[in-house]
Design an enzyme around this catalytic site. Structure first.
Site, PDB file in Angstrom:
ATOM      1  N   CYS A 191       0.838  -1.198   0.000  1.00  0.00           N
ATOM      2  CA  CYS A 191       0.000   0.000   0.000  1.00  0.00           C
ATOM      3  C   CYS A 191       0.873   1.247   0.000  1.00  0.00           C
ATOM      4  O   CYS A 191       1.453   1.607   1.034  1.00  0.00           O
ATOM      5  CB  CYS A 191      -0.926   0.002   1.213  1.00  0.00           C
ATOM      6  SG  CYS A 191      -1.967   1.477   1.335  1.00  0.00           S
ATOM      7  N   CYS A 195      -0.477   4.047   2.283  1.00  0.00           N
ATOM      8  CA  CYS A 195      -0.284   3.773   3.712  1.00  0.00           C
ATOM      9  C   CYS A 195       1.163   4.028   4.147  1.00  0.00           C
ATOM     10  O   CYS A 195       1.407   4.590   5.219  1.00  0.00           O
ATOM     11  CB  CYS A 195      -0.639   2.321   4.031  1.00  0.00           C
ATOM     12  SG  CYS A 195      -2.242   1.767   3.435  1.00  0.00           S
ATOM     13  N   ASP A 196       2.122   3.587   3.337  1.00  0.00           N
ATOM     14  CA  ASP A 196       3.516   3.523   3.785  1.00  0.00           C
ATOM     15  C   ASP A 196       4.488   4.398   3.007  1.00  0.00           C
ATOM     16  O   ASP A 196       5.663   4.484   3.369  1.00  0.00           O
ATOM     17  CB  ASP A 196       4.005   2.069   3.704  1.00  0.00           C
ATOM     18  CG  ASP A 196       3.179   1.136   4.581  1.00  0.00           C
ATOM     19  OD1 ASP A 196       2.730   1.585   5.648  1.00  0.00           O
ATOM     20  OD2 ASP A 196       2.982  -0.028   4.202  1.00  0.00           O
TER      21      ASP A 196
END
Length: 307
Positions: free
Chosen positions: A133, A136-137
């Site tokens: 992701c 997300c990261d």
């Protein structure tokens, strides 16, 4: 054991739409979603192809708009994981955690998740340099060197997003040609910070406490080389979230549910919508259409059942 007219499994665009249409039809609904509503929309930086909304719409913004449509409606929400479905005509049983509920009709919209490479160290280094992701990261890799594996829409779209954050990005694809839409290919090929590596696969993942790099294998020449990386993002397709499906439900070779045009599965009274279906196009727009069609089919089924 509580009985509902319909049970909707999944909280992505298909599940939210199905629940909304059923509630507007006046039936009792149980909605099962273990995580926050939105599904993969929550992992999408921008949604550019949803008609009626401006380009640059954030995934989470669209999720909020979807979820707001359910405000004011009365339904029961279950936030544990669906573990089992036992089909019985008119009273399908569903186990959610340790609790059983029943539904005259069921709509499965559990979606799909990212596939993994299946290499040693992949599981151990997930969250320690390996991610599925970018939204997300990606922020953890500002100014660093990362790799992206894949050649479809997700891989190229996420590469474009990551290229704004990282110092250098290597896009690794096992074929010569990409499967992604041309608009993504055109953007990727002109980005100076994206190094496109074709006809190449990741053979090994290196690292003890964190990712150190990967061994790449050129599929044409057989040449191997080590590529030092701080992060590796993997986007090689999807697999269905389907561990709870009845054994006799018809699925394709990959495990996605086979339905007809009205979203009916091989089991009467059970319908499927969204990315869990066996189909070629998996987009927010198609999921919404699936959810509306499944809800309509489920409502017609309920009318016939009670006739």
């Amino acid at each position: 054991m509580k009985l509902y007219d319909a049970i909707v499994i999944g909280g992505g665009p298909a599940g939210i739409t199905a629940a909304l249409y059923l509630l507007r039809s006046g039936v009792t609904v149980a909605w099962c979603e273990k995580l926050s509503p939105g599904g993969q929309m929550l992992m999408t930086e921008e949604i550019e192809n949803y008609p009626g909304f401006p380009k640059g719409l954030k995934g989470y913004e669209l999720v909020d708009l979807f979820a707001a449509h359910l405000d004011g409606w009365s339904f029961d929400k279950y936030t544990d994981e669906v573990a089992e479905i036992v089909p019985e005509k008119g009273r399908n049983r569903v186990r959610i955690g340790d609790e059983w509920i029943e539904g005259k009709a069921i709509i499965i919209s559990s979606g799909a998740r990212y596939k993994k490479l299946g290499l040693p160290n992949e599981e151990r280094l997930t969250g320690k340099g390996i991610s599925y992701c970018a939204l997300c990261d990606g922020n953890f890799f500002r100014g660093l060197e990362v790799g992206v594996v894949g050649g479809g829409n997700s891989a190229l779209e996420e590469s474009l997003y990551l290229s704004k954050l990282v110092g250098k990005l290597h896009l690794i694809h096992r074929r010569d040609d990409f499967r992604a839409m041309k608009c993504y290919q055109d953007k990727v090929c002109v980005m100076p910070d994206i190094d496109v590596i074709r006809s190449t696969v990741v053979k090994k993942i290196h690292g003890e406490d964190s990712l150190e790099g990967v061994t790449l294998l050129n599929r044409k020449t057989g040449e191997e080389r080590f590529l030092k990386l701080d992060g590796l993002f993997i986007f090689i397709g999807f697999e269905p979230v389907s561990g709870f499906l009845p054994e006799d439900m018809k699925v394709d070779e990959q495990g996605f549910i086979i339905t007809d045009a009205e979203m009916a599965t091989s089991i009467p009274g059970i319908f499927a919508a969204g990315d869990i279906r066996s189909k070629l196009c998996r987009q927010v727009t198609t999921a919404v259409g699936d959810g509306a069609t499944a809800a309509n089919s489920a409502f017609l089924y309920l009318e016939q059942l009670d006739a």
